[in-house]
Design a protein around this motif. Structure first.
Motif, PDB file in Angstrom:
ATOM      1  N   THR A   1       0.812  -1.218   0.000  1.00  0.00           N
ATOM      2  CA  THR A   1       0.000   0.000   0.000  1.00  0.00           C
ATOM      3  C   THR A   1       0.841   1.260   0.000  1.00  0.00           C
ATOM      4  OG1 THR A   1      -0.120   0.022   2.430  1.00  0.00           O
ATOM      5  CG2 THR A   1      -1.851  -1.151   1.244  1.00  0.00           C
ATOM      6  N   ARG A   2       2.152   1.119  -0.068  1.00  0.00           N
ATOM      7  CA  ARG A   2       2.986   2.321  -0.129  1.00  0.00           C
ATOM      8  C   ARG A   2       2.718   3.083  -1.421  1.00  0.00           C
ATOM      9  NH1 ARG A   2       8.976   0.222   1.874  1.00  0.00           N
ATOM     10  NH2 ARG A   2       8.428  -0.074   4.072  1.00  0.00           N
ATOM     11  N   PRO A   3       2.739   4.425  -1.359  1.00  0.00           N
ATOM     12  CA  PRO A   3       2.543   5.188  -2.592  1.00  0.00           C
ATOM     13  C   PRO A   3       3.579   4.783  -3.633  1.00  0.00           C
ATOM     14  CG  PRO A   3       2.480   6.630  -0.678  1.00  0.00           C
ATOM     15  CD  PRO A   3       2.929   5.284  -0.191  1.00  0.00           C
ATOM     16  N   CYS A   4       3.119   4.499  -4.817  1.00  0.00           N
ATOM     17  CA  CYS A   4       4.028   4.081  -5.874  1.00  0.00           C
ATOM     18  C   CYS A   4       3.740   4.869  -7.141  1.00  0.00           C
ATOM     19  CB  CYS A   4       3.903   2.587  -6.154  1.00  0.00           C
ATOM     20  SG  CYS A   4       2.247   2.087  -6.647  1.00  0.00           S
ATOM     21  N   VAL A   5       4.745   4.949  -7.980  1.00  0.00           N
ATOM     22  CA  VAL A   5       4.605   5.678  -9.233  1.00  0.00           C
ATOM     23  C   VAL A   5       3.814   4.827 -10.207  1.00  0.00           C
ATOM     24  CG1 VAL A   5       5.840   6.737 -11.136  1.00  0.00           C
ATOM     25  CG2 VAL A   5       6.788   6.823  -8.820  1.00  0.00           C
TER      26      VAL A   5
ATOM     27  N   ARG B   1      -2.874   7.185  -5.289  1.00  0.00           N
ATOM     28  CA  ARG B   1      -2.572   6.940  -6.710  1.00  0.00           C
ATOM     29  C   ARG B   1      -1.743   8.127  -7.208  1.00  0.00           C
ATOM     30  NH1 ARG B   1      -5.476   4.195 -10.849  1.00  0.00           N
ATOM     31  NH2 ARG B   1      -4.063   4.043 -12.640  1.00  0.00           N
ATOM     32  N   THR B   2      -0.588   7.860  -7.801  1.00  0.00           N
ATOM     33  CA  THR B   2       0.266   8.919  -8.336  1.00  0.00           C
ATOM     34  C   THR B   2       0.564   8.637  -9.798  1.00  0.00           C
ATOM     35  OG1 THR B   2       2.282   7.761  -7.661  1.00  0.00           O
ATOM     36  CG2 THR B   2       1.341   9.327  -6.087  1.00  0.00           C
ATOM     37  N   ILE B   3       1.187   9.636 -10.466  1.00  0.00           N
ATOM     38  CA  ILE B   3       1.531   9.474 -11.877  1.00  0.00           C
ATOM     39  C   ILE B   3       2.898  10.093 -12.128  1.00  0.00           C
ATOM     40  CG2 ILE B   3       0.404  11.635 -12.609  1.00  0.00           C
ATOM     41  CD1 ILE B   3      -0.515  10.060 -15.122  1.00  0.00           C
ATOM     42  N   ASP B   4       3.657   9.491 -13.016  1.00  0.00           N
ATOM     43  CA  ASP B   4       5.001   9.930 -13.393  1.00  0.00           C
ATOM     44  C   ASP B   4       4.927  11.272 -14.117  1.00  0.00           C
ATOM     45  OD1 ASP B   4       7.513  10.216 -14.616  1.00  0.00           O
ATOM     46  OD2 ASP B   4       7.786   8.053 -14.747  1.00  0.00           O
ATOM     47  N   ARG B   5       5.860  12.178 -13.810  1.00  0.00           N
ATOM     48  CA  ARG B   5       5.872  13.490 -14.467  1.00  0.00           C
ATOM     49  C   ARG B   5       6.126  13.370 -15.967  1.00  0.00           C
ATOM     50  NH1 ARG B   5      10.691  16.737 -11.785  1.00  0.00           N
ATOM     51  NH2 ARG B   5       9.698  18.400 -12.992  1.00  0.00           N
ATOM     52  N   ASN B   6       6.712  12.252 -16.410  1.00  0.00           N
ATOM     53  CA  ASN B   6       6.977  12.047 -17.828  1.00  0.00           C
ATOM     54  C   ASN B   6       5.841  11.343 -18.553  1.00  0.00           C
ATOM     55  OD1 ASN B   6       9.609  13.152 -17.566  1.00  0.00           O
ATOM     56  ND2 ASN B   6      10.363  11.180 -16.811  1.00  0.00           N
ATOM     57  N   ALA B   7       4.770  11.006 -17.821  1.00  0.00           N
ATOM     58  CA  ALA B   7       3.634  10.332 -18.447  1.00  0.00           C
ATOM     59  C   ALA B   7       2.919  11.286 -19.392  1.00  0.00           C
ATOM     60  CB  ALA B   7       2.672   9.830 -17.389  1.00  0.00           C
ATOM     61  N   SER B   8       2.129  10.701 -20.293  1.00  0.00           N
ATOM     62  CA  SER B   8       1.384  11.522 -21.237  1.00  0.00           C
ATOM     63  C   SER B   8       0.092  12.022 -20.617  1.00  0.00           C
ATOM     64  CB  SER B   8       1.073  10.716 -22.494  1.00  0.00           C
ATOM     65  OG  SER B   8       0.124   9.704 -22.197  1.00  0.00           O
ATOM     66  N   VAL B   9      -0.511  12.996 -21.266  1.00  0.00           N
ATOM     67  CA  VAL B   9      -1.816  13.481 -20.820  1.00  0.00           C
ATOM     68  C   VAL B   9      -2.839  12.351 -20.901  1.00  0.00           C
ATOM     69  CG1 VAL B   9      -3.672  15.119 -21.284  1.00  0.00           C
ATOM     70  CG2 VAL B   9      -1.296  15.851 -21.486  1.00  0.00           C
ATOM     71  N   ALA B  10      -2.697  11.493 -21.908  1.00  0.00           N
ATOM     72  CA  ALA B  10      -3.603  10.352 -22.038  1.00  0.00           C
ATOM     73  C   ALA B  10      -3.506   9.448 -20.818  1.00  0.00           C
ATOM     74  CB  ALA B  10      -3.284   9.570 -23.307  1.00  0.00           C
ATOM     75  N   ASP B  11      -2.280   9.280 -20.290  1.00  0.00           N
ATOM     76  CA  ASP B  11      -2.105   8.480 -19.077  1.00  0.00           C
ATOM     77  C   ASP B  11      -2.824   9.129 -17.900  1.00  0.00           C
ATOM     78  OD1 ASP B  11      -0.487   6.481 -20.202  1.00  0.00           O
ATOM     79  OD2 ASP B  11       1.271   7.770 -20.080  1.00  0.00           O
ATOM     80  N   ALA B  12      -2.738  10.458 -17.827  1.00  0.00           N
ATOM     81  CA  ALA B  12      -3.411  11.167 -16.739  1.00  0.00           C
ATOM     82  C   ALA B  12      -4.920  11.016 -16.838  1.00  0.00           C
ATOM     83  CB  ALA B  12      -3.020  12.645 -16.758  1.00  0.00           C
ATOM     84  N   VAL B  13      -5.439  11.093 -18.059  1.00  0.00           N
ATOM     85  CA  VAL B  13      -6.887  10.910 -18.258  1.00  0.00           C
ATOM     86  C   VAL B  13      -7.308   9.516 -17.783  1.00  0.00           C
ATOM     87  CG1 VAL B  13      -8.705  10.704 -19.988  1.00  0.00           C
ATOM     88  CG2 VAL B  13      -7.032  12.548 -20.153  1.00  0.00           C
TER      89      VAL B  13
ATOM     90  N   VAL C   1       1.499  14.364  -9.086  1.00  0.00           N
ATOM     91  CA  VAL C   1       2.526  14.042 -10.087  1.00  0.00           C
ATOM     92  C   VAL C   1       3.856  13.941  -9.348  1.00  0.00           C
ATOM     93  CG1 VAL C   1       3.642  14.759 -12.228  1.00  0.00           C
ATOM     94  CG2 VAL C   1       1.233  15.315 -11.832  1.00  0.00           C
ATOM     95  N   VAL C   2       4.591  12.844  -9.572  1.00  0.00           N
ATOM     96  CA  VAL C   2       5.817  12.610  -8.819  1.00  0.00           C
ATOM     97  C   VAL C   2       7.007  12.466  -9.743  1.00  0.00           C
ATOM     98  CG1 VAL C   2       4.595  11.488  -6.931  1.00  0.00           C
ATOM     99  CG2 VAL C   2       5.497  10.106  -8.791  1.00  0.00           C
ATOM    100  N   ASP C   3       8.181  12.754  -9.197  1.00  0.00           N
ATOM    101  CA  ASP C   3       9.425  12.520  -9.915  1.00  0.00           C
ATOM    102  C   ASP C   3       9.720  11.026  -9.870  1.00  0.00           C
ATOM    103  OD1 ASP C   3      12.108  13.816 -10.977  1.00  0.00           O
ATOM    104  OD2 ASP C   3      12.661  12.226  -9.559  1.00  0.00           O
ATOM    105  N   PRO C   4       9.992  10.388 -11.019  1.00  0.00           N
ATOM    106  CA  PRO C   4      10.151   8.926 -11.043  1.00  0.00           C
ATOM    107  C   PRO C   4      11.362   8.433 -10.271  1.00  0.00           C
ATOM    108  CG  PRO C   4      10.765   9.878 -13.152  1.00  0.00           C
ATOM    109  CD  PRO C   4      10.130  10.982 -12.353  1.00  0.00           C
ATOM    110  N   GLY C   5      12.364   9.279 -10.118  1.00  0.00           N
ATOM    111  CA  GLY C   5      13.570   8.837  -9.432  1.00  0.00           C
ATOM    112  C   GLY C   5      13.481   8.914  -7.925  1.00  0.00           C
ATOM    113  N   THR C   6      12.837   9.952  -7.406  1.00  0.00           N
ATOM    114  CA  THR C   6      12.824  10.186  -5.955  1.00  0.00           C
ATOM    115  C   THR C   6      11.472   9.953  -5.304  1.00  0.00           C
ATOM    116  OG1 THR C   6      12.306  12.540  -6.250  1.00  0.00           O
ATOM    117  CG2 THR C   6      14.646  11.903  -6.238  1.00  0.00           C
ATOM    118  N   GLY C   7      10.404   9.941  -6.101  1.00  0.00           N
ATOM    119  CA  GLY C   7       9.071   9.809  -5.525  1.00  0.00           C
ATOM    120  C   GLY C   7       8.549  11.098  -4.933  1.00  0.00           C
TER     121      GLY C   7
END
Length: 625
Positions: free
Chosen positions: A449-453, A563-575, A588-594
């Motif tokens: 249950t830890r927050p994950c990208v 629920r989080t999303i990678d900053r490099n994800a597309s807008v479609a992913d966000a939708v 929105v999180v940084d994929p390297g550091t969270g």
């Protein structure tokens, strides 16, 4: 309504072991042996397990009050039939009819509790339900022992019938419909497959120690094949008997497994301790039952306490600590079993059984809290089915291991007490192993249950929409800290004109998400006048409730499974993420550091879509102007 649901859960599980102490007079009256009479319990558990999946169909097809009353009425009629039974066959038929009621009643009660409980009180209410389901089979042994000292065994069925009648009247008066009704279809083929599957597997486990190993193995294999066919069919038919979507949630699966391990401990000890005390120490059935009574009664009060603790901490430490206490103190019980002091034996067992309150209820809540409203009813079906399976497996394995080791030692020439003690130690080793597995699963459950990208789709797709999600996210994140109060959070919402914000740890990683909806649900549960908090209604109850928010930590009401999303994800992913989770905002999180670097909302994406459409429309119309 929750009180009636809890009473129903107690009633259903109480009857599972209520006749166990009466096996001896039943065998004498009907002239049957122990292998035959034990089917009054084993058959009961098997039929109850088979009918649990049917409850979900009935729950969504009939009004709650009508369904509840009808199911309890079946149990009343079956009790009368059993009390008047002229033969063992009629008694067994009455017990199996009661089992149908148990298989339906337990999940109905859990569904009522889920429907009526606000999220911030779900742990406490599920703790009450767990206390009742754990108390039922344990207290039944004690009460039946008391009754059998002054009355014939048929009295047990009359007493249960009277209790069922009281619950029937209470449900008819108090309950109202809480389910979303429709016309779900009962797939007969699925019902037959799950029936053959569960009966095959559970009979195989039951017969492994007390019957033919060949028949037990064949039964188990047939059961597994039937269950495999059942799973395949559920994926293909339009109206599955059990929706398998809850199994896509790892926290749900781990929560169910932890619940089953806790229940296996309870059922195993409930059957082995009375057997050992009567055989090895020469105690009467009533005395052996009373040795369990202190811990059983205290568990009733510990269940809600464990539930409240879960509401505050999410069970991160309480569940593994519960399993640890179970393992340590049942080991000490095994050591004390070799001595003559029954008082020491009973005292050491108290912490072990109390610890189950920190495992069973919180694990159920953990599992069901990770499902949405659409799949929660199917999750209840799975949890309720697992209850019956755990009871049957725990009883069969513990009693079988106890009997096999005892017989082997007697055959080897050891004296009777040492042989019985070895058998008891084998059962203790079994539940210690179960507890150790539970500790491991508890830590895995917390990690799950830890927050994950959120995994992004193929990177090349980012250009299919207008750039990455960074182009629409809001970088100036209005965030809350884990040490803030809910009242301070509401002030932030008001000042910033927002409806929710992420809760961040000291290292700026996501710890949770709090929305105004979370606060409204809490207030509506604590103050009736606050159902419309933002209507500025002036009321003493609302004022007191709002003042209370000054002492409530944000993490108590916040959603922990972020629920989080990678900053490099597309807008479609966000939708897709916002749509799938049915939420308004996603960090929105940084994929390297969270680390949380922004927030993207549905409104921002809607604005982007409108601007994109208008821009393209203008470009298309320009040549014609």
């Amino acid at each position: 309504m929750i009180a009636v649901a809890a009473a129903a859960a107690f009633l259903a599980t109480f009857n599972e072991t209520f006749l166990n102490v009466a096996f001896t007079p039943i065998m004498r009256d009907f002239g049957v042996d122990v292998n035959t009479v034990q089917w009054l319990t084993t058959g009961y558990l098997l039929v109850a397990a088979v009918f649990v999946p049917v409850s979900n169909v009935l729950y969504h097809r009939f009004p709650t009050r009508v369904l509840f009353s009808g199911v309890v009425a079946i149990m009343v009629v079956a009790s009368i039939l059993g009390a008047l039974a002229p033969t063992f066959g009629v008694l067994l038929a009455a017990r199996l009819l009661q089992a149908i009621g148990t298989g339906l009643l337990t999940p109905i009660g859990m569904n009522i509790t889920l429907a009526m409980s606000p999220r911030e009180k779900l742990g406490m209410n599920m703790g009450i339900m767990a206390a009742m389901t754990t108390l039922g089979p344990s207290l039944a042994i004690v009460l039946s022992g008391v009754l059998l000292t002054v009355a014939p065994w048929t009295t047990l069925l009359w007493v249960f019938g009277a209790l069922a009648l009281v619950v029937l009247v209470a449900g008819a008066v108090v309950l109202r419909n809480v389910a979303e009704l429709g016309r779900p279809v009962l797939d007969i083929v699925s019902f037959l497959l799950v029936a053959f599957g569960l009966v095959g597997v559970l009979y195989g486990v039951s017969a492994a120690f007390g019957g033919s190993a060949l028949y037990a193995g064949i039964s188990g294999v047939v059961g597994l094949v039937a269950l495999w066919a059942f799973v395949l069919r559920q994926r293909r038919i339009e109206h599955p008997l059990i929706d398998l979507r809850p199994f896509a949630s790892i926290p749900f699966v781990l929560g169910v497994l932890m619940t089953m391990l806790g229940l296996m401990f309870v059922f195993a000890m409930n059957v082995v301790i009375p057997l050992f005390l009567q055989s090895a120490h020469g105690m009467a059935p009533l005395g052996a039952s009373l040795a369990l009574a202190p811990g059983i009664l205290l568990t009733v009060f510990m269940g809600p306490v464990a539930g409240k603790l879960f509401d505050r901490t999410g069970g991160r430490w309480s569940i593994p600590a519960g399993f640890l206490v179970m393992a340590v103190f049942v080991t000490l019980v095994g050591v004390a079993a070799g001595y003559s002091s029954i008082v020491l034996f009973a005292v050491l067992y108290i912490p072990a059984v109390l610890a189950t309150a920190f495992v069973v209820g919180p694990s159920q809540t953990f599992a069901l809290s990770h499902l949405d409203r659409e799949t929660s009813a199917h999750g209840v079906t799975v949890v309720s089915t697992s209850f019956q399976i755990a009871g049957c497996v725990g009883t069969s394995l513990a009693a079988g291991l106890y009997g096999a080791l005892t017989a082997a030692n007697i055959t080897a020439g050891r004296d009777e007490f040492d042989s019985l003690l070895t058998g008891f130690h084998g059962a203790v080793a079994l539940v210690v192993a179960v507890s150790v597995i539970g500790i491991i699963l508890a830590f895995l459950a917390h990690r799950s249950t830890r927050p994950c990208v959120t995994e992004t789709r193929e990177p090349a797709r980012a250009k299919d929409v207008d750039g990455a999600v960074e182009s629409v996210m809001r970088p100036d994140v209005y965030a809350l800290s884990t040490d803030q109060t809910v009242l301070a959070a509401l002030q932030t919402f008001s000042e910033r004109g927002i409806s929710g914000a992420p809760v961040l740890n000291a290292d700026n990683t996501a710890a949770g998400f709090l929305s105004d909806g979370d606060v409204m649900r809490y207030l509506s549960a604590t103050a009736p006048s606050s159902t419309s908090i933002y209507s500025f209604a002036a009321d003493d109850d609302l004022t007191e409730a709002m003042a209370e928010l000054g002492s409530v930590n944000v993490m108590r009401l916040a959603t922990h499974d972020v629920r989080t999303i990678d900053r490099n994800a597309s807008v479609a992913d966000a939708v897709a993420a916002l749509s799938d989770a049915r939420i308004k905002k996603i960090p929105v999180v940084d994929p390297g550091t969270g680390v949380v670097v922004g927030v993207v909302s549905r409104s921002a994406i809607n604005r982007l879509a409108v601007e994109h459409y208008l821009r393209n429309s203008d470009a298309a119309l320009a040549p014609a102007r």
